[in-house]
Design a protein around this motif. Structure first.
Motif, PDB file in Angstrom:
ATOM      1  N   ILE A   1     -11.872   1.167   6.063  1.00 10.23           N
ATOM      2  CA  ILE A   1     -11.209  -0.137   6.140  1.00 10.23           C
ATOM      3  C   ILE A   1      -9.851  -0.117   5.442  1.00 10.23           C
ATOM      4  CG2 ILE A   1     -11.392  -2.579   5.550  1.00 10.23           C
ATOM      5  CD1 ILE A   1     -13.395  -1.807   7.628  1.00 10.23           C
ATOM      6  N   SER A   2      -9.795   0.519   4.278  1.00  9.24           N
ATOM      7  CA  SER A   2      -8.546   0.519   3.507  1.00  9.24           C
ATOM      8  C   SER A   2      -7.409   1.164   4.292  1.00  9.24           C
ATOM      9  CB  SER A   2      -8.746   1.241   2.170  1.00  9.24           C
ATOM     10  OG  SER A   2      -9.158   2.584   2.375  1.00  9.24           O
ATOM     11  N   PHE A   3      -7.720   2.167   5.097  1.00 10.26           N
ATOM     12  CA  PHE A   3      -6.687   2.831   5.906  1.00 10.26           C
ATOM     13  C   PHE A   3      -6.389   2.039   7.175  1.00 10.26           C
ATOM     14  CE2 PHE A   3      -5.556   5.689   9.405  1.00 10.26           C
ATOM     15  CZ  PHE A   3      -4.404   6.282   8.897  1.00 10.26           C
ATOM     16  N   LEU A   4      -7.439   1.645   7.884  1.00 10.42           N
ATOM     17  CA  LEU A   4      -7.267   0.992   9.180  1.00 10.42           C
ATOM     18  C   LEU A   4      -6.655  -0.393   9.068  1.00 10.42           C
ATOM     19  CD1 LEU A   4     -10.670   2.022  10.821  1.00 10.42           C
ATOM     20  CD2 LEU A   4      -8.409   2.905  11.405  1.00 10.42           C
ATOM     21  N   CYS A   5      -6.882  -1.071   7.955  1.00 11.12           N
ATOM     22  CA  CYS A   5      -6.385  -2.446   7.803  1.00 11.12           C
ATOM     23  C   CYS A   5      -5.133  -2.528   6.936  1.00 11.12           C
ATOM     24  CB  CYS A   5      -7.484  -3.337   7.232  1.00 11.12           C
ATOM     25  SG  CYS A   5      -8.893  -3.483   8.345  1.00 11.12           S
ATOM     26  N   ASP A   6      -4.518  -1.411   6.705  1.00 11.79           N
ATOM     27  CA  ASP A   6      -3.255  -1.382   5.972  1.00 11.79           C
ATOM     28  C   ASP A   6      -2.105  -1.441   6.980  1.00 11.79           C
ATOM     29  OD1 ASP A   6      -1.003  -0.873   4.496  1.00 11.79           O
ATOM     30  OD2 ASP A   6      -1.868   0.771   3.342  1.00 11.79           O
ATOM     31  N   PRO A   7      -1.333  -2.531   7.011  1.00  9.94           N
ATOM     32  CA  PRO A   7      -0.253  -2.671   8.000  1.00  9.94           C
ATOM     33  C   PRO A   7       0.738  -1.505   7.995  1.00  9.94           C
ATOM     34  CG  PRO A   7      -0.637  -4.754   6.874  1.00  9.94           C
ATOM     35  CD  PRO A   7      -1.458  -3.720   6.147  1.00  9.94           C
ATOM     36  N   SER A   8       0.891  -0.844   6.852  1.00 11.35           N
ATOM     37  CA  SER A   8       1.837   0.274   6.788  1.00 11.35           C
ATOM     38  C   SER A   8       1.365   1.468   7.625  1.00 11.35           C
ATOM     39  CB  SER A   8       2.067   0.701   5.338  1.00 11.35           C
ATOM     40  OG  SER A   8       0.882   1.208   4.768  1.00 11.35           O
ATOM     41  N   ASN A   9       0.074   1.503   7.997  1.00 16.09           N
ATOM     42  CA  ASN A   9      -0.466   2.598   8.819  1.00 16.09           C
ATOM     43  C   ASN A   9      -0.514   2.241  10.300  1.00 16.09           C
ATOM     44  OD1 ASN A   9      -0.999   4.204   6.512  1.00 16.09           O
ATOM     45  ND2 ASN A   9      -2.954   3.145   6.187  1.00 16.09           N
ATOM     46  N   ARG A  10      -0.012   1.063  10.629  1.00 14.40           N
ATOM     47  CA  ARG A  10      -0.139   0.560  11.992  1.00 14.40           C
ATOM     48  C   ARG A  10       0.449   1.512  13.028  1.00 14.40           C
ATOM     49  NH1 ARG A  10       3.450  -1.054  16.383  1.00 14.40           N
ATOM     50  NH2 ARG A  10       2.272  -2.554  17.647  1.00 14.40           N
ATOM     51  N   ASP A  11       1.680   1.990  12.821  1.00 17.40           N
ATOM     52  CA  ASP A  11       2.334   2.857  13.805  1.00 17.40           C
ATOM     53  C   ASP A  11       1.617   4.202  13.936  1.00 17.40           C
ATOM     54  OD1 ASP A  11       4.156   0.867  14.221  1.00 17.40           O
ATOM     55  OD2 ASP A  11       5.744   1.774  12.994  1.00 17.40           O
ATOM     56  N   THR A  12       1.137   4.738  12.832  1.00 19.71           N
ATOM     57  CA  THR A  12       0.408   6.009  12.858  1.00 19.71           C
ATOM     58  C   THR A  12      -0.871   5.878  13.680  1.00 19.71           C
ATOM     59  OG1 THR A  12       1.243   6.608  10.670  1.00 19.71           O
ATOM     60  CG2 THR A  12      -0.734   7.759  11.435  1.00 19.71           C
ATOM     61  N   ILE A  13      -1.592   4.785  13.468  1.00 14.72           N
ATOM     62  CA  ILE A  13      -2.842   4.556  14.192  1.00 14.72           C
ATOM     63  C   ILE A  13      -2.566   4.307  15.676  1.00 14.72           C
ATOM     64  CG2 ILE A  13      -4.847   3.037  14.402  1.00 14.72           C
ATOM     65  CD1 ILE A  13      -4.541   2.516  11.354  1.00 14.72           C
TER      66      ILE A  13
END
Length: 277
Positions: free
Chosen positions: A44-56
Motif C-alpha cells: 500500500i505504501s508504494f502503490l498509494c504514494d502519488p510520487s510513484n504514479r508515473d512509474t506504476i
C-alpha cells in the motif's frame, strides 16, 4: 524384485509427506479443517504514494495490464469504498525488474543453441502439416469444442503423451515431487492467482451455483499447488520446495493476432508446471 523396489519407493514417498506435514519447523493446517483463503497483501505504501504514479503507470503499459492507478489513488482517500479500492488494487500488476525494462520493446537474444536450418523449399507451418497428415482436427468442430479448439489424433496424440511422461521422469530425477491436482477448485483461489473478472469479461469457467459453494474449473496446475501450500510456514531446511503437476488448463482466452495463429496458445491446455518456493 520389482515389487520390493516399488514398495521401497512408496515408503520414501510416505516419508516425504510425513516430513512436510508434521515436521516441527512447519505450520500446516489440520486436514479436517476448512481452508481459510487469506486476503491478498499489497504494498500500500508504494502503490498509494502519488510520487510513484508515473512509474506504476509505465509498468502497467509495459505489461499490457488493465489496472488504473489513478482510480486506485482516488479510492485510497475514501475509506468507505474499501471494497472497490481493493478490487482496483488487484488489477495492478507486479513491478517489472528495471533490468528488463532497460531492454526496451525489442526482444533481446540471451543465448543461441544449435543452428537455424536452411531449406531448399518453403517450409510449412506445424498446423498445416499435421492437418495434411490427419493427425490434428481443428476445423468444423462445431459445438464440440468451440473457437480454436482441437483434437490430436494418432501419432500426434502419442507424441504428446510421450513428452509429458518424459518431462515427468526428468523432473523426478531432479528431486521434484509429482502432485495430482484437481480440475475444480474454489473460485477465490483462481482470483488470488491472478485471473480476474472485469465487468462481465472473465477467463474463468464457473460451475453452476446449484452445486453449493463457488467453484470453477482450474486455469492451470499451479493454482491447486498454491491452494495446497497456502497458510503454511515452512522451515528453511525444507526449501526449496519442489513440486510438479500436469493438468488441463481451462481458460476462455483466444487470440486473433498473426503471431499466435494455429495452436500456439492452445498448448497451455496441457503443460508442465515447475513450482519453486
Amino acid at each position: 524384485m520389482w515389487l520390493n523396489k516399488g514398495y521401497k519407493q512408496f515408503l520414501r514417498s510416505q516419508q516425504f509427506c510425513t516430513e512436510i506435514l508434521f515436521k516441527k519447523g512447519s505450520t500446516y493446517n489440520n486436514i479436517d479443517t476448512v481452508q481459510c483463503i487469506p486476503e491478498p497483501e499489497y504494498d500500500i505504501s508504494f502503490l498509494c504514494d502519488p510520487s510513484n504514479r508515473d512509474t506504476i503507470l509505465n509498468n502497467i503499459m509495459v505489461r499490457k495490464g488493465i489496472g488504473d492507478i489513478d482510480k486506485v489513488l482516488q479510492l485510497s482517500q475514501k475509506p468507505e469504498l474499501e471494497k472497490s479500492f481493493l478490487y482496483e488494487l488487484s488489477k495492478i500488476p507486479n513491478q517489472t525488474d528495471p533490468a528488463l525494462l532497460s531492454h526496451g520493446n525489442e526482444p533481446q537474444l540471451i543465448k543461441e543453441c544449435g543452428y537455424k536450418p536452411e531449406f531448399d523449399f518453403v517450409p510449412q507451418e506445424f498446423s498445416e502439416l499435421v492437418n495434411k497428415l490427419k493427425l490434428l482436427k481443428d476445423r468444423s468442430l462445431g459445438p464440440l469444442i468451440g473457437q480454436r479448439g482441437y483434437i490430436f489424433l494418432g501419432e500426434l496424440s502419442e507424441l504428446e503423451e510421450a513428452l509429458v511422461h518424459y518431462t515427468i521422469k526428468q523432473l523426478i530425477r531432479y528431486g521434484f515431487k509429482l502432485v495430482s491436482v484437481p480440475d475444480i477448485i474454489p473460485t477465490k483461489v483462481i482470483e488470488r492467482c491472478g485471473l480476474i473478472s472485469d465487468n462481465g469479461r472473465t477467463l474463468v469457467y464457473n460451475l453452476n451455483p446449484s452445486y453449493g459453494d463457488d467453484y470453477s474449473l482450474s486455469g492451470t496446475a499451479e493454482m491447486s499447488l498454491a491452494y495446497k501450500v497456502m497458510n503454511t510456514t515452512f522451515h528453511t531446511a525444507e526449501l526449496p520446495l519442489k513440486m510438479a503437476a500436469v493438468s488441463r488448463c481451462f481458460r476462455a482466452e483466444t487470440s486473433s493476432i498473426m503471431e499466435e495463429r494455429g495452436i500456439y496458445r492452445n498448448f497451455r491446455l496441457y503443460r508442465k508446471i515447475y513450482f519453486h518456493l
